[in-house]
Enzyme design. Structure first.
Site, PDB file in Angstrom:
ATOM      1  N   LYS A  25       0.868  -1.172   0.000  1.00 13.60           N
ATOM      2  CA  LYS A  25       0.000   0.000   0.000  1.00 13.60           C
ATOM      3  C   LYS A  25       0.909   1.226   0.000  1.00 13.60           C
ATOM      4  O   LYS A  25       1.937   1.232   0.708  1.00 13.60           O
ATOM      5  CB  LYS A  25      -0.861  -0.057   1.267  1.00 13.60           C
ATOM      6  CG  LYS A  25      -1.864   1.069   1.441  1.00 13.60           C
ATOM      7  CD  LYS A  25      -2.692   0.833   2.716  1.00 13.60           C
ATOM      8  CE  LYS A  25      -3.805   1.833   2.904  1.00 13.60           C
ATOM      9  NZ  LYS A  25      -4.636   1.528   4.094  1.00 13.60           N
ATOM     10  N   SER A 100      -9.524   1.256   3.074  1.00 16.90           N
ATOM     11  CA  SER A 100      -8.703   2.070   2.194  1.00 16.90           C
ATOM     12  C   SER A 100      -7.596   1.291   1.484  1.00 16.90           C
ATOM     13  O   SER A 100      -6.998   1.803   0.547  1.00 16.90           O
ATOM     14  CB  SER A 100      -8.058   3.201   3.000  1.00 16.90           C
ATOM     15  OG  SER A 100      -7.185   2.654   3.983  1.00 16.90           O
ATOM     16  N   SER A 124      -9.579  -1.165   7.306  1.00 17.72           N
ATOM     17  CA  SER A 124      -9.011  -1.060   5.951  1.00 17.72           C
ATOM     18  C   SER A 124      -8.213  -2.243   5.449  1.00 17.72           C
ATOM     19  O   SER A 124      -7.860  -2.264   4.274  1.00 17.72           O
ATOM     20  CB  SER A 124      -8.153   0.193   5.844  1.00 17.72           C
ATOM     21  OG  SER A 124      -8.983   1.290   5.632  1.00 17.72           O
TER      22      SER A 124
HETATM   23  N1  GLN Z   1     -13.122   3.519   6.517  1.00 17.03           N
HETATM   24  C1  GLN Z   1     -12.504   3.962   7.732  1.00 17.03           C
HETATM   25  C2  GLN Z   1     -12.103   5.404   7.587  1.00 17.03           C
HETATM   26  O1  GLN Z   1     -12.311   5.953   6.570  1.00 17.03           O
HETATM   27  C3  GLN Z   1     -11.313   3.116   8.054  1.00 17.03           C
HETATM   28  C4  GLN Z   1     -10.158   3.374   7.179  1.00 17.03           C
HETATM   29  C5  GLN Z   1      -8.925   2.643   7.603  1.00 17.03           C
HETATM   30  O2  GLN Z   1      -8.995   1.624   8.284  1.00 17.03           O
HETATM   31  N2  GLN Z   1      -7.786   3.192   7.238  1.00 17.03           N
HETATM   32  O3  GLN Z   1     -11.585   6.000   8.463  1.00 17.03           O
END
Ligand code: GLN
Length: 434
Positions: A25, A100, A124
């Site tokens: 990532k 994400s 995520s």
């Molecule tokens: N969807 C959640 C957010 O937008 C979690 C994202 C993540 O785990 N980085 O904060």
């Protein structure tokens, strides 16, 4: 790197990751590589050092294939918030891969890499793993060093593997977990072999089913895949017990106070001076700051900075931030109490299968709800994983979530691995037309 791995292999090095290609990532710093974090702000930022995770995997002999698209600063659940455009789900390219870590999920689902690294602040790793039919693991907070990972919400962020199977995740975790003094929240405990419980039979395993996870909200197709998975676990000798997580209804609200609060502080460093982007035209210093941040950040990131700044403001800190921190403790206490009656907790990873691109873009709260089942474990710092357990509507994959007590990764991986010995969901792959 591949040549160096070949040399190691030729010399008889039997390291399990030698020569294994991996992708990251784009939130992990890799020395002399661009690290964009999906943002215009860091579009041309070249990292001066390696993240701890990268360093560990390099030492283990893994070969870096490349960096993967992601939601900007890891904020999102659909990978539609990247400055570089959305990621598509290889199972159906009109649908989102989850977020994400959407690029990490898509690349492994499409079999372009055997495994990838992601980060999980509120789901995520697990939610995209579920949407793309993969096994993904978020370790216990403090098990994997955050050094060299662009910070979103520091008290929640953890890095972890996304791969086909629990066994592959265990092999990667063996390299990346462990104490690192450069991360002040890294936990100093002896190194573990996370494959140790893979072969352990499940007879007598107590699986806790929180009634809150099985209440309304979950789609019927997801529910039936989860119930079939639980039936398989019972066949393998596990017993299910009902448990309560009475404060879990508060987790989304607490998360959307705490994560933006920490993000607003972490992202204050992107000011046009220290890193990356600077607006080309401005009249004075303040104008430079405003224009840089206005042009460098996308809409969701700005929304989070605004929320975070608001809840930390004088007069609101006690009402929102402090309150959310107290709720966070209650949520952790709920899990602690539940684990007195069970060894692991199971439920859905996400309430739905992967949704169409564009479906939830106009409604941030609907988007936030896709993490309803994953967020409480980040608030509590617990390890959790998602494993493929079937298909729902539109032939899209469904993920089963497994949550364990703090530092129970070995056991959790064993629980997943045993299921993967008698089912083949984790081996299914999308038909890809090139
Ligand atoms: N969807 C959640 C957010 O937008 C979690 C994202 C993540 O785990 N980085 O904060």
């Amino acid at each position: 790197m591949a040549r160096a791995a070949d040399q190691r292999l030729a010399k008889g090095d039997s390291g399990i990751l030698v020569g294994i290609p991996l992708a990251y990532k784009d939130i992990f710093c890799i020395r002399n590589w661009r690290t964009t974090c999906g943002s215009r702000m860091l579009e041309n930022f070249v990292a001066p050092y390696d993240a701890h995770v990268v360093e560990q995997l390099d030492t283990a002999g893994a070969v870096t294939l490349g960096k993967l698209n992601m939601d900007e600063f890891a904020m999102g659940s659909s990978n539609e918030n990247s400055y570089f455009g959305p990621v598509k789900n290889p199972w159906d390219t009109t649908r989102v891969p989850g977020g994400s870590s959407g690029g990490s999920a898509a690349v492994v689902a499409a079999r372009l890499a055997p495994a990838a690294l992601g980060t999980d602040t509120g789901g995520s790793i697990r939610q995209p793993a579920a949407f793309c039919g993969l096994t993904g693991l978020k370790p216990t907070y403090g098990a994997v060093s955050r050094y060299g990972i662009v910070a979103y919400a520091s008290s929640l962020d953890q890095a972890g593997p996304m791969a086909k199977s629990a066994e592959d995740c265990a092999l990667i975790l063996n390299s990346i977990a462990g104490f690192d003094q450069r991360d002040s929240t890294s936990v100093d405990r002896p190194r573990e072999d996370y494959t140790i419980d893979l072969a352990k039979p499940l007879k007598g395993l107590r699986i806790g089913l929180p009634c809150e996870f099985f209440a309304e909200g979950m789609d019927a197709d997801v529910r039936s895949a989860i119930e079939l998975a639980l039936a398989e676990y019972r066949k393998l000798g596990a017993v299910t017990v009902d448990v309560d997580l009475p404060n879990s209804a508060l987790s989304l609200a607490a998360y959307y106070v705490i994560a933006p609060a920490e993000a607003s502080s972490n992202l204050s460093r992107f000011d046009g001076v220290r890193y990356g982007f600077r607006a080309p035209d401005y009249s004075d210093l303040n104008d430079m700051y405003s224009k840089t941040r206005a042009q460098g950040f996308g809409a969701e990131v700005k929304r989070r900075i605004l929320m975070g700044t608001y809840v930390l403001s004088h007069g609101y800190y006690d009402a929102y931030y402090l309150k959310a921190q107290k709720i966070r403790r209650l949520i952790a206490n709920d899990f602690r109490a539940a684990f007195e009656h069970c060894d692991v907790i199971m439920g859905p990873t996400a309430p739905t299968v992967a949704f169409p691109l564009g479906d939830k873009n106009d409604d941030p709260v609907q988007m936030y709800l896709s993490d309803i089942y994953t967020i409480s474990t980040n608030l509590a710092g617990l390890p959790a994983m998602s494993i493929p357990c079937g298909f729902g509507k539109h032939k899209m994959p469904v993920g089963l979530q497994i949550i364990g007590p703090w530092f129970s990764e070995s056991r959790m991986l064993g629980v997943a691995h045993q299921y993967q010995q008698t089912t083949d969901w984790h081996t299914r792959m999308p038909e890809i037309s090139v």
